[in-house]
Write a protein that holds these residues in place. Sequence first.
Motif, PDB file in Angstrom:
ATOM      1  N   SER A  96       0.869  -0.954  -0.023  1.00 43.62           N
ATOM      2  CA  SER A  96      -0.151   0.219   0.459  1.00 43.62           C
ATOM      3  C   SER A  96       0.857   0.929   0.124  1.00 43.62           C
ATOM      4  O   SER A  96       1.725   1.796   0.564  1.00 43.62           O
ATOM      5  CB  SER A  96      -0.766  -0.008   1.532  1.00 43.62           C
ATOM      6  OG  SER A  96      -1.655   1.266   1.455  1.00 43.62           O
ATOM      7  N   PRO A  97       0.656   2.426  -0.531  1.00 42.65           N
ATOM      8  CA  PRO A  97       1.438   3.460  -0.969  1.00 42.65           C
ATOM      9  C   PRO A  97       1.530   4.366   0.449  1.00 42.65           C
ATOM     10  O   PRO A  97       2.035   5.122   0.739  1.00 42.65           O
ATOM     11  CB  PRO A  97       1.313   4.174  -2.323  1.00 42.65           C
ATOM     12  CG  PRO A  97      -0.028   3.135  -2.920  1.00 42.65           C
ATOM     13  CD  PRO A  97       0.278   2.509  -1.830  1.00 42.65           C
ATOM     14  N   TRP A  98       0.063   4.274   1.292  1.00 34.47           N
ATOM     15  CA  TRP A  98      -0.106   4.503   2.838  1.00 34.47           C
ATOM     16  C   TRP A  98       1.281   4.348   3.724  1.00 34.47           C
ATOM     17  O   TRP A  98       1.613   4.726   4.649  1.00 34.47           O
ATOM     18  CB  TRP A  98      -1.276   4.409   3.398  1.00 34.47           C
ATOM     19  CG  TRP A  98      -2.928   5.485   1.857  1.00 34.47           C
ATOM     20  CD1 TRP A  98      -3.251   4.362   1.490  1.00 34.47           C
ATOM     21  CD2 TRP A  98      -2.617   6.454   2.239  1.00 34.47           C
ATOM     22  NE1 TRP A  98      -3.916   5.656   1.128  1.00 34.47           N
ATOM     23  CE2 TRP A  98      -3.393   6.529   1.302  1.00 34.47           C
ATOM     24  CE3 TRP A  98      -2.087   6.902   2.782  1.00 34.47           C
ATOM     25  CZ2 TRP A  98      -4.360   7.706   0.602  1.00 34.47           C
ATOM     26  CZ3 TRP A  98      -2.755   9.121   2.750  1.00 34.47           C
ATOM     27  CH2 TRP A  98      -3.806   9.131   2.118  1.00 34.47           C
ATOM     28  N   ALA A  99       1.735   2.981   3.096  1.00 36.09           N
ATOM     29  CA  ALA A  99       2.858   2.573   4.370  1.00 36.09           C
ATOM     30  C   ALA A  99       3.942   3.025   4.084  1.00 36.09           C
ATOM     31  O   ALA A  99       4.508   3.480   5.476  1.00 36.09           O
ATOM     32  CB  ALA A  99       3.476   0.973   3.644  1.00 36.09           C
ATOM     33  N   LEU A 100       4.377   3.708   3.134  1.00 33.66           N
ATOM     34  CA  LEU A 100       5.403   5.090   3.265  1.00 33.66           C
ATOM     35  C   LEU A 100       4.828   6.221   4.127  1.00 33.66           C
ATOM     36  O   LEU A 100       5.883   6.535   5.153  1.00 33.66           O
ATOM     37  CB  LEU A 100       5.432   5.546   2.118  1.00 33.66           C
ATOM     38  CG  LEU A 100       6.102   4.339   0.907  1.00 33.66           C
ATOM     39  CD1 LEU A 100       5.930   4.900  -0.167  1.00 33.66           C
ATOM     40  CD2 LEU A 100       7.728   3.676   0.929  1.00 33.66           C
ATOM     41  N   ALA A 141       1.464  -0.703  11.726  1.00 33.97           N
ATOM     42  CA  ALA A 141       1.874  -1.278  10.911  1.00 33.97           C
ATOM     43  C   ALA A 141       1.477  -2.823  10.572  1.00 33.97           C
ATOM     44  O   ALA A 141       1.082  -3.709   9.811  1.00 33.97           O
ATOM     45  CB  ALA A 141       2.821  -0.429  10.039  1.00 33.97           C
ATOM     46  N   TYR A 142       1.840  -3.348  12.109  1.00 33.31           N
ATOM     47  CA  TYR A 142       2.367  -5.156  11.930  1.00 33.31           C
ATOM     48  C   TYR A 142       0.590  -5.198  12.074  1.00 33.31           C
ATOM     49  O   TYR A 142       0.720  -6.712  11.653  1.00 33.31           O
ATOM     50  CB  TYR A 142       3.376  -4.653  13.395  1.00 33.31           C
ATOM     51  CG  TYR A 142       3.210  -5.936  13.545  1.00 33.31           C
ATOM     52  CD1 TYR A 142       2.593  -7.388  13.697  1.00 33.31           C
ATOM     53  CD2 TYR A 142       4.149  -6.224  14.653  1.00 33.31           C
ATOM     54  CE1 TYR A 142       3.213  -8.568  14.047  1.00 33.31           C
ATOM     55  CE2 TYR A 142       5.272  -7.343  14.870  1.00 33.31           C
ATOM     56  CZ  TYR A 142       4.503  -8.492  13.628  1.00 33.31           C
ATOM     57  OH  TYR A 142       5.161  -9.758  14.974  1.00 33.31           O
ATOM     58  N   ALA A 143      -0.107  -4.207  12.910  1.00 30.90           N
ATOM     59  CA  ALA A 143      -1.403  -5.212  13.107  1.00 30.90           C
ATOM     60  C   ALA A 143      -1.691  -5.157  11.338  1.00 30.90           C
ATOM     61  O   ALA A 143      -3.254  -6.107  11.488  1.00 30.90           O
ATOM     62  CB  ALA A 143      -1.748  -3.761  14.103  1.00 30.90           C
ATOM     63  N   TRP A 144      -1.884  -4.187  11.060  1.00 30.02           N
ATOM     64  CA  TRP A 144      -2.207  -4.135   9.534  1.00 30.02           C
ATOM     65  C   TRP A 144      -1.782  -5.008   8.822  1.00 30.02           C
ATOM     66  O   TRP A 144      -3.166  -5.769   8.094  1.00 30.02           O
ATOM     67  CB  TRP A 144      -1.631  -2.770   8.686  1.00 30.02           C
ATOM     68  CG  TRP A 144      -2.615  -1.980   7.187  1.00 30.02           C
ATOM     69  CD1 TRP A 144      -3.660  -2.657   6.627  1.00 30.02           C
ATOM     70  CD2 TRP A 144      -1.960  -1.297   6.769  1.00 30.02           C
ATOM     71  NE1 TRP A 144      -4.085  -2.704   6.055  1.00 30.02           N
ATOM     72  CE2 TRP A 144      -2.798  -1.304   5.775  1.00 30.02           C
ATOM     73  CE3 TRP A 144      -1.100  -0.322   7.143  1.00 30.02           C
ATOM     74  CZ2 TRP A 144      -2.504  -0.394   4.810  1.00 30.02           C
ATOM     75  CZ3 TRP A 144      -0.497   0.630   6.068  1.00 30.02           C
ATOM     76  CH2 TRP A 144      -1.654   0.633   5.040  1.00 30.02           C
ATOM     77  N   TYR A 187       6.777  -8.084   4.249  1.00 31.34           N
ATOM     78  CA  TYR A 187       6.120  -6.533   4.385  1.00 31.34           C
ATOM     79  C   TYR A 187       6.884  -6.455   6.482  1.00 31.34           C
ATOM     80  O   TYR A 187       6.572  -5.550   6.792  1.00 31.34           O
ATOM     81  CB  TYR A 187       4.677  -7.130   4.250  1.00 31.34           C
ATOM     82  CG  TYR A 187       5.132  -6.775   2.973  1.00 31.34           C
ATOM     83  CD1 TYR A 187       4.948  -5.542   2.106  1.00 31.34           C
ATOM     84  CD2 TYR A 187       3.834  -7.353   2.268  1.00 31.34           C
ATOM     85  CE1 TYR A 187       4.928  -5.365   0.938  1.00 31.34           C
ATOM     86  CE2 TYR A 187       3.419  -7.078   0.889  1.00 31.34           C
ATOM     87  CZ  TYR A 187       3.930  -6.723   0.097  1.00 31.34           C
ATOM     88  OH  TYR A 187       3.664  -6.494  -0.989  1.00 31.34           O
ATOM     89  N   LEU A 188       6.403  -7.226   7.681  1.00 29.41           N
ATOM     90  CA  LEU A 188       6.749  -6.972   8.382  1.00 29.41           C
ATOM     91  C   LEU A 188       8.699  -7.135   8.612  1.00 29.41           C
ATOM     92  O   LEU A 188       8.914  -6.220   9.453  1.00 29.41           O
ATOM     93  CB  LEU A 188       6.695  -8.105   9.950  1.00 29.41           C
ATOM     94  CG  LEU A 188       5.152  -8.012  10.219  1.00 29.41           C
ATOM     95  CD1 LEU A 188       5.336  -9.491  11.290  1.00 29.41           C
ATOM     96  CD2 LEU A 188       4.284  -7.491  10.419  1.00 29.41           C
TER      97      LEU A 188
END
Length: 616
Positions: free
Chosen positions: A188-192, A292-295, A313-314
């Motif tokens: 997801s771009p929102w991760a940045l 982010a981990y929970a996501w 990803y983690l």
Amino acid sequence: MVSSSTSPAPPAEGSRLARFFGVFRYSRRALGLVWQTSRPLTLGLALCTLVAGVLPAVAAWLGQLIVDAVVAAMEMHRETGQVEWWSVLRYVLAEAGVITLIALAQRGLSAQQSLLRALLGQKVNVMILEKAGELSLTQFEDSEFYDKLTRARREASTRPLGLVNKTFALAQNAISLASFGVLLVGFSPWALLVLTIGALPVFLSEAKFSGDAFRLFRWRSPQTRMQMYLETVLAREDSIKEVKLFGLEPLLLGRYRDIFTTLYREDRRLTLRRESWGFLLGLLGTLAFYGAYAWVVIETVTGRLTLGQMTMYLMVFKQGQAALSASLTAIGGMYEDNLYLSNLYEYLEQPVAAEAGTLTQGASPGDGIRFENVSFTYPGAQTPALKHISLHLLPGHSLALVGANGSGKTTLIKLLTRLYVPSEGRILLDGSDLGDWDIRCLRRRIGVIFQDFVRYQMKVGENLGAGDVEAFTDETRWKDAAQRGLADDFINAMPDGYHTQLGRWFKGGQELSGGQWQKIALSRAWMRDSADILVLDEPTAAMDAAAEAAVYADFREHSRDKMTVLISHRFSTVRAADHILVVDGGEIIEQGDHDHLMAANGRYARLFRLQARGYQ
């Protein structure tokens, strides 16, 4: 001691951003400095940085492939009872190779940084010392200049490499972030954005407190210099005997402790504020990571991600946050290093008057020395040290200067040797202004012994050779000069003769008496045998009467064709001069030969009779 309530005024809000980015102008200069120091090591740093930046993302991607391959192998084993080992182990071997390369790159970075630290520290220290050789005596006598020198020497020799290391670390983390970004965009771009929000507050806090620490460092340079001075007084052999005799240890040590207490109080306040804010703002980064981990976990549970993707990803989130935090910390560190490098370049860019003189021969050879209405005022002083001095000294003649301490006698000598430049008037040698002479040629014509001569912690012969660098190791010249300076007898009696180490700083060093040191200094002046201007500032003050008489007998014999300037409080030596100047308050109040001045019955006659009465 300075009150802790005094602190630098904060910059205006509107200029804060400009001031922050403005200090980065030194980064390019630091990189250039490192490049000049060692191109191979700089290129090696760049290569290792690239490898260490790209491969962590490759390792994370391989980790995904390993997990997914393991899951697939488990499914195959359940369905067929067979295991395709190579499909898993090839990724394990690939990741092992990548991790090995990362470790190799990190070792390469560490080794090259260590080598560069030694080379660059030496280069910067040499630059500082070379600059010191270009500066004028008046700059060394300026307290503000000493603050600049102290700041440059304390920090700037290590800061250039620190700045370069942080620059390469920033490049490494930027490469890693770009690699992680490619992987995160697939999620997801929102991760940045989450990564950035987590790291930015700590960066802003560090940048703010780095600036505060630098301003505190600059503000307290005089106190730091006083600490260094007190350390010297309490731990040097040339001062400790008087300190002990007068019982000064408790007083000076108490002052040393008071300065430290004040500085420590400021350090403690800044450290506590810095670490407290760093912890609180660091919690935001922790919350961002676990959000982010929970996501990612939720996306995996709902089946949108495989276990391998979840693992990747983690890992990417964790390493990406660390890389971003390290990048922002590196920027903050670069900001701080740039601030400290400004000290180095502030010192290195001290203005130096160009030596424009080129003359090696005057317009009127044989005219000697002329002072024409010369005045001089020390920088920052209100009262001139010399006022309207005029005199003429011909070759083969001697001039004596008489006056109380502080009357300007030594200042006149420093003007003659071009250590100072007159504030008014001019000084001529052989009909040409001193400023028009080539400085090396001029100073080769001058042999001088100052009252506060240097006692070099070197070998006896090197102490003599310092008088003529071209004959620094010429033992024949050493011996000739020592004979004329009456030092050869005690030198020959020393354990290693002219190769005996002097002073107590180094093993096996021999200390001399005051009179012996003065003979060493006098011999040093005689090393310059080509000099036709001899300057002696209290040359025999520490010698006994017999040695003094022998020195002046030899002096008169070897100075018949030279211009001689003598400063002495002993009228028995002054009376033999061809011309005598009586100086008071920077002005000539009487002049003439001994007989003329005695007949005038003025200051000179009164002082002469007063001193003569002590011998009756």
